[in-house]
Design an enzyme around this catalytic site. Sequence first.
Site, PDB file in Angstrom:
ATOM      1  N   ASP A  84       3.386  -5.551   2.043  1.00  0.00           N
ATOM      2  CA  ASP A  84       2.158  -5.212   2.375  1.00  0.00           C
ATOM      3  C   ASP A  84       2.271  -3.743   3.017  1.00  0.00           C
ATOM      4  OD1 ASP A  84      -0.596  -5.035   2.968  1.00  0.00           O
ATOM      5  OD2 ASP A  84      -0.538  -6.670   4.472  1.00  0.00           O
TER       6      ASP A  84
ATOM      7  N   HIS B 177       0.716  -1.168  -0.001  1.00  0.00           N
ATOM      8  CA  HIS B 177       0.064  -0.082  -0.052  1.00  0.00           C
ATOM      9  C   HIS B 177       0.928   1.234  -0.091  1.00  0.00           C
ATOM     10  CE1 HIS B 177      -3.740  -2.355   1.279  1.00  0.00           C
ATOM     11  NE2 HIS B 177      -2.727  -3.161   1.498  1.00  0.00           N
TER      12      HIS B 177
HETATM   13 FE   FE2 Z   1      -3.025  -5.122   2.076  1.00  0.00          FE
END
Ligand code: FE2
Length: 415
Positions: A310, A59
């Site tokens: 992540d 992200h």
């Molecule tokens: Fe995620």
Amino acid sequence: MKVYRNAKLRHKTGLFDIWVDNETVHDIVPAGTLTLPAEEEKNLNGRLVCEPYVESHIHLDYIHTADVPKEEIGSGTLFEAIDKWSDSKSVLTVQDIKDRAYKGIKAEMRNGVQYIRTHVDVTDPNLTALKAMLEVKEEVKDYLYLQLIAFPQEGYFAYKGGAELVEEALKMGADVVGGIPHYEFTKELGEKSVKKAFELAVKYDRLLDIHCDETDDAESRFVENIAAEAYYTGVGSRATASHTCAMSSYNNAYAFKMMSKFKKAGINFVSCPTENCYLQGRYDSYPRRRGITRIDELVEAGCNVSFAQDSISDPWYPLGNGNLIHQVDFGLHLGHMMSMEQIQSGLDFITINGAKTLSITDGYELKKGNKASFIVLDASDELTAIRERAHVILSVHNGKNIIEKKPEEIIKEPF
Ligand code: FE2
């Protein structure tokens, strides 16, 4: 013509010279067996060379937002983090998000990444993050392939108008349809959101990657909806289920049944080892679950699995540095995958498996005739690379050395 001499290649014995003509691999030959005029030479001294790392789930719009607004000590759960983010994101501007994304991109590129799939939160009526990331994608394209997911962090339906915002994001140029069914109010709405995501993927001819069952709740089974939709719509291997943490809590009979269905559907899986072992198991005392999907069983069943970072310091996870070899190390530990063969294949999780998830088809593999894009690790083989979490000391992208670092140098030691 350039030559990178004395490279160790994965799964091959001996050393090789990689000859590069402009952007392309001219040839890869046993060391010293080809003599051509070379404008530039680099001796890799037996170091391991492989395809560039692929970040299959991050992200970038959240990077270093752990303290926006001021971080409070909380439960450390996924759902708390979503609430924190919801409060924070309205203050972020396009420039803010671009600055954060660049920090993450640079961290990843310094560690050998040349392909990134990033989820971009579109549950925002202004689509600020998407506007920022579309600009970034264009700006970095000569160095990095960036794939953007229209990701409704707060849901297709839990956030009013979420589904419409996902569609708007696709019209604006997002490459992949996202989703988060376990965050919707009900099981039915979660299922409806998966169906809607596939409808959009078919309508706009896009890839699909859904945050799926990122919970310890054994009743969370949206992964079966993704497999079924992928199978019946024909989206197949263009679909990915990210996280699937609940799979570690499923009973074995159900998990066993689903493995063959996953294989038949052709869907990809992304596991985020450090993030999920931190976020999951939060409602357990002891024994405490690891919160990681069934990596070993998925691989055994022939499914494609990649590992990903992540987060880099956001409300979900305060650490993270964009060095994917850490994810390989953690993933192999948490997945109980320590046979020599499994270790030798470890780099697949952040290279070829990630490339498959991103549907990269234009010459990713390091071979004659393909683009000259590869990385050099400060290690002589896969076992050493993973055991020592070796640094990437050179990243070559389309024939250009885009990142170069000095190998580790020991200045002093006692004996
Ligand atoms: Fe995620």
